[in-house]
Motif scaffolding. Sequence first.
Motif, short mmCIF file in Angstrom:
data_model
loop_
_atom_site.label_atom_id
_atom_site.label_comp_id
_atom_site.label_asym_id
_atom_site.label_seq_id
_atom_site.Cartn_x
_atom_site.Cartn_y
_atom_site.Cartn_z
N LEU A 82 0.29 -3.39 29.31
CA LEU A 82 -0.43 -4.05 28.21
C LEU A 82 -1.39 -3.08 27.54
N HIS A 83 -2.10 -2.30 28.34
CA HIS A 83 -3.05 -1.33 27.79
C HIS A 83 -2.33 -0.29 26.93
N GLY A 84 -1.25 0.26 27.45
CA GLY A 84 -0.49 1.25 26.68
C GLY A 84 0.06 0.68 25.40
N LEU A 85 0.59 -0.53 25.47
CA LEU A 85 1.14 -1.17 24.28
C LEU A 85 0.06 -1.43 23.24
N THR A 86 -1.11 -1.92 23.69
CA THR A 86 -2.18 -2.20 22.73
C THR A 86 -2.64 -0.93 22.03
N LEU A 87 -2.71 0.18 22.75
CA LEU A 87 -3.11 1.44 22.12
C LEU A 87 -2.08 1.90 21.10
N CYS A 88 -0.81 1.76 21.43
CA CYS A 88 0.24 2.12 20.47
C CYS A 88 0.16 1.24 19.23
N MET A 89 0.00 -0.05 19.46
CA MET A 89 -0.09 -0.98 18.33
C MET A 89 -1.29 -0.65 17.46
N HIS A 90 -2.40 -0.31 18.09
CA HIS A 90 -3.60 0.05 17.32
C HIS A 90 -3.33 1.31 16.49
N LYS A 91 -2.71 2.30 17.08
CA LYS A 91 -2.41 3.54 16.37
C LYS A 91 -1.44 3.30 15.22
N ARG A 92 -0.65 2.25 15.33
CA ARG A 92 0.30 1.91 14.26
C ARG A 92 -0.31 0.89 13.29
N PHE A 93 -1.63 0.70 13.39
CA PHE A 93 -2.39 -0.18 12.49
C PHE A 93 -1.92 -1.63 12.55
N GLU A 94 -1.65 -2.12 13.77
CA GLU A 94 -1.22 -3.50 13.97
C GLU A 94 -2.38 -4.32 14.53
#
Length: 184
Positions: A82-94
């Motif tokens: 979940l942590h890794g996914l949230t960081l990726c999503m944040h970096k992709r401006f989601e």
Amino acid sequence: MYSAILSRNPGDALKCALYAKMRRADWGGALRYSRRLRDAEPGEVEWRLIEAQLHELSGDLAKAERRFREVLAREPLLVRALHGLTLCMHKRFEGPTVFEMLEHSLQLAISEKRVPEERNIKPLIAQMHVVMGQLDVASEKLRNVINEDPRDFRPHLCQRIVYALLDKKEADEQFDIYRKPCAG
């Protein structure tokens, strides 16, 4: 030396090579070894998580996000994924989607009475508010987590960091609260 390790236990040699590549920040080389480990030990979630993290580190956020989602399809409340996914999503401006996904995970943990996961997801939500610069919201969420379980040092520490970022004098007081249980 590596051939001696490889002859005794091929998995150990792959792990040694993987960690050596990671220490050198050779993400492409590390990815090759993580894939081999994933194929050799298909039931081991660690290699899937490392592969996803390596994709993130190498800048391939779409692939990293896919890999994290694959892990979460099997283990929907695994906090590292979940942590890794949230960081990726944040970096992709989601941005808003991050909180929807985390809130869904939190509700799943609550409905399944998975208290440890619930206690881990709540600070993760606060952490993402920090990442997005919403320090007041993060502080409020952390206060709620602290009130639920004052003995858990993690939200105290996070709150201290948020207070420091807000330049509040409570930062030192919060750190003292965090240190008290550790004092012998």
